[in-house]
Design an enzyme around this catalytic site. Structure first.
Site, short mmCIF file in Angstrom:
data_model
loop_
_atom_site.label_atom_id
_atom_site.label_comp_id
_atom_site.label_asym_id
_atom_site.label_seq_id
_atom_site.Cartn_x
_atom_site.Cartn_y
_atom_site.Cartn_z
N ARG A 36 -10.35 9.77 -2.75
CA ARG A 36 -9.55 11.09 -2.76
C ARG A 36 -10.38 12.11 -3.25
O ARG A 36 -9.77 13.23 -3.49
CB ARG A 36 -8.40 10.75 -4.27
CG ARG A 36 -7.29 9.69 -3.64
CD ARG A 36 -6.68 9.41 -4.91
NE ARG A 36 -5.26 8.73 -4.28
CZ ARG A 36 -4.49 7.99 -5.13
NH1 ARG A 36 -4.56 8.36 -6.49
NH2 ARG A 36 -3.49 7.50 -4.76
N GLU A 48 -9.79 3.56 4.45
CA GLU A 48 -8.29 3.19 5.03
C GLU A 48 -8.44 1.77 5.55
O GLU A 48 -7.60 0.92 5.48
CB GLU A 48 -7.83 4.33 6.15
CG GLU A 48 -7.51 5.53 5.35
CD GLU A 48 -6.18 5.35 4.51
OE1 GLU A 48 -5.50 4.40 4.66
OE2 GLU A 48 -6.16 6.12 3.61
N GLN A 53 -6.19 -4.81 3.62
CA GLN A 53 -5.92 -6.24 3.30
C GLN A 53 -6.19 -6.54 1.95
O GLN A 53 -6.60 -7.59 1.44
CB GLN A 53 -6.50 -7.34 4.30
CG GLN A 53 -5.85 -7.59 5.61
CD GLN A 53 -6.40 -8.57 6.50
OE1 GLN A 53 -7.53 -8.64 6.72
NE2 GLN A 53 -5.59 -9.47 6.68
N THR A 54 -6.90 -5.44 1.27
CA THR A 54 -7.43 -5.68 0.06
C THR A 54 -7.17 -4.55 -1.16
O THR A 54 -6.80 -3.28 -0.79
CB THR A 54 -9.11 -5.34 -0.06
OG1 THR A 54 -9.43 -6.15 1.37
CG2 THR A 54 -9.83 -5.62 -1.14
N TYR A 133 -0.96 4.25 11.53
CA TYR A 133 -0.86 4.57 10.08
C TYR A 133 -2.17 5.03 9.55
O TYR A 133 -2.37 6.08 8.95
CB TYR A 133 -0.48 3.46 9.37
CG TYR A 133 -0.55 3.65 7.86
CD1 TYR A 133 0.36 3.93 7.05
CD2 TYR A 133 -1.84 3.27 7.11
CE1 TYR A 133 0.67 4.39 5.83
CE2 TYR A 133 -1.81 3.48 5.68
CZ TYR A 133 -0.62 3.72 5.04
OH TYR A 133 -0.69 4.25 3.66
N ASP A 151 4.99 4.13 4.40
CA ASP A 151 4.54 2.60 4.19
C ASP A 151 5.25 1.79 3.50
O ASP A 151 6.50 2.47 3.14
CB ASP A 151 2.83 2.49 3.82
CG ASP A 151 2.86 3.28 2.27
OD1 ASP A 151 3.99 3.64 1.54
OD2 ASP A 151 1.79 3.00 1.56
N CYS A 205 9.53 3.24 -14.46
CA CYS A 205 10.10 4.60 -14.53
C CYS A 205 9.35 5.55 -15.60
O CYS A 205 8.97 6.61 -15.39
CB CYS A 205 11.53 4.52 -14.46
SG CYS A 205 12.20 3.38 -13.14
N CYS A 216 17.16 10.06 -9.46
CA CYS A 216 17.09 8.77 -8.82
C CYS A 216 18.19 7.86 -8.77
O CYS A 216 18.56 7.53 -10.08
CB CYS A 216 15.54 8.06 -9.48
SG CYS A 216 15.61 6.48 -9.02
#
Length: 306
Positions: A36, A48, A53-54, A133, A151, A205, A216
């Site tokens: 990031r 990515e 899978q991890t 994606y 996603d 929350c 929400c």
């Protein structure tokens, strides 16, 4: 844009306020993953692919190790594929064919794009193994040129916060309507962070200070149901696990006879048993189709594809 043919945001929801509140929440405090902190498309693509899978916390160490070994797309493109696949296996990063595709994608970038990554989701999908994606993620985080990400986490957020129906076309529309124009990098990071730390299967929350509590629907009604989340099949005892063991054995010992290989990857291997040559040939066929091994059926021997 506040409504589609099938659904609309609640009338009392201001999209501008929702956008502002989420971005401010994200920028004030978020998980500090190293990918990031960069706009390097190569480093982002690696993260990515690894993340498919991890868990992100486990990806971080593997990501650093991978970039230490192959710091640039050019370095990866010239690497021995067996080494790349071996790295994937050693770090338990899931299907080995993802390592193969990542290696091939790096070669494409070098040979077809002169080492410069394409910048749009559509162009990025031309790279080997890069689906919609992943292409959108790289376009968003490297070039700020992506579409709204949709996603599992984002669907859960939309379903709970705005009472959106469990319909992929509605989720796609709602996610696009919410994303501020030209802000795909920060927005997609922010909404995925919201789903990852506040709006999990078991929501947090108040603990996470969710910025959308005031609007929400789930928070108001205390109904935190969400669309079904597909579960990852168990790795232990799976075909993925044994394919990884085959690659590891061939890396360590080189070319092997079928039965010798079988005994190295499964303690209950028996040439004519349930887990015997027929079972082994099925795994080798999968690996051969992925371009990872070379099988000599006549000699009943197998080696890594070089």
């Amino acid at each position: 844009m506040t409504e589609s043919d099938d659904w609309s945001f609640p009338a009392d929801v201001s999209l501008e306020a929702v956008q502002r509140d989420l971005i401010e929440w994200y920028e004030a405090d978020h998980r500090q993953f190293p990918w990031r902190e960069t706009d390097d498309a190569y480093a982002i693509l690696v993260s990515e692919v690894m993340s498919q899978q991890t868990q992100l916390e486990r990806v971080e160490a593997a990501w650093h190790d991978f970039l230490d070994e192959w710091p640039t797309v050019e370095a990866l493109a010239t690497a021995d594929r067996a080494d790349v696949v071996g790295f994937w296996t050693d770090h338990s990063l899931g299907y080995n064919n993802r390592a193969k595709y990542l290696h091939e994608a790096a070669q494409q970038v070098v040979t077809e794009y002169d080492g410069a990554f394409p910048e749009s989701p559509g162009e990025l999908q031309e790279l080997m193994g890069v689906g919609p994606y992943t292409a959108n993620a790289v376009a968003s985080f490297a070039f700020n040129n992506g579409d709204a990400v949709v996603d599992t986490n984002v669907k859960r957020v939309l379903y709970r916060a705005f009472d959106a129906p469990d319909d992929d076309s509605v989720f796609e529309w709602a996610a696009s309507a919410l994303m501020p124009a030209g802000e795909s990098r920060v927005w997609n990071n922010a909404i995925m962070e919201l789903g990852g730390v506040a709006c999990e299967k078991t929501p947090k929350c108040d603990e996470a200070g969710c910025p959308w509590r005031a609007v929400c629907h789930a928070y108001e009604t205390n109904d935190f149901t969400a669309p079904d989340v597909p579960t990852q099949p168990s790795f232990e005892g799976s075909r993925r696990q044994f394919r990884g063991r085959i690659v590891s054995a061939l890396r360590e010992h080189g070319e092997l006879e079928f039965d010798t290989l079988g005994h190295r990857v499964r303690v209950d291997y028996s040439a004519n048993g349930e887990y015997g040559r027929e079972w082994l040939r099925g795994l080798l066929s999968d690996l051969a189709d992925d371009g990872l091994v070379s099988v000599d059926d006549e000699a009943e021997r197998v080696d890594l594809q070089r």
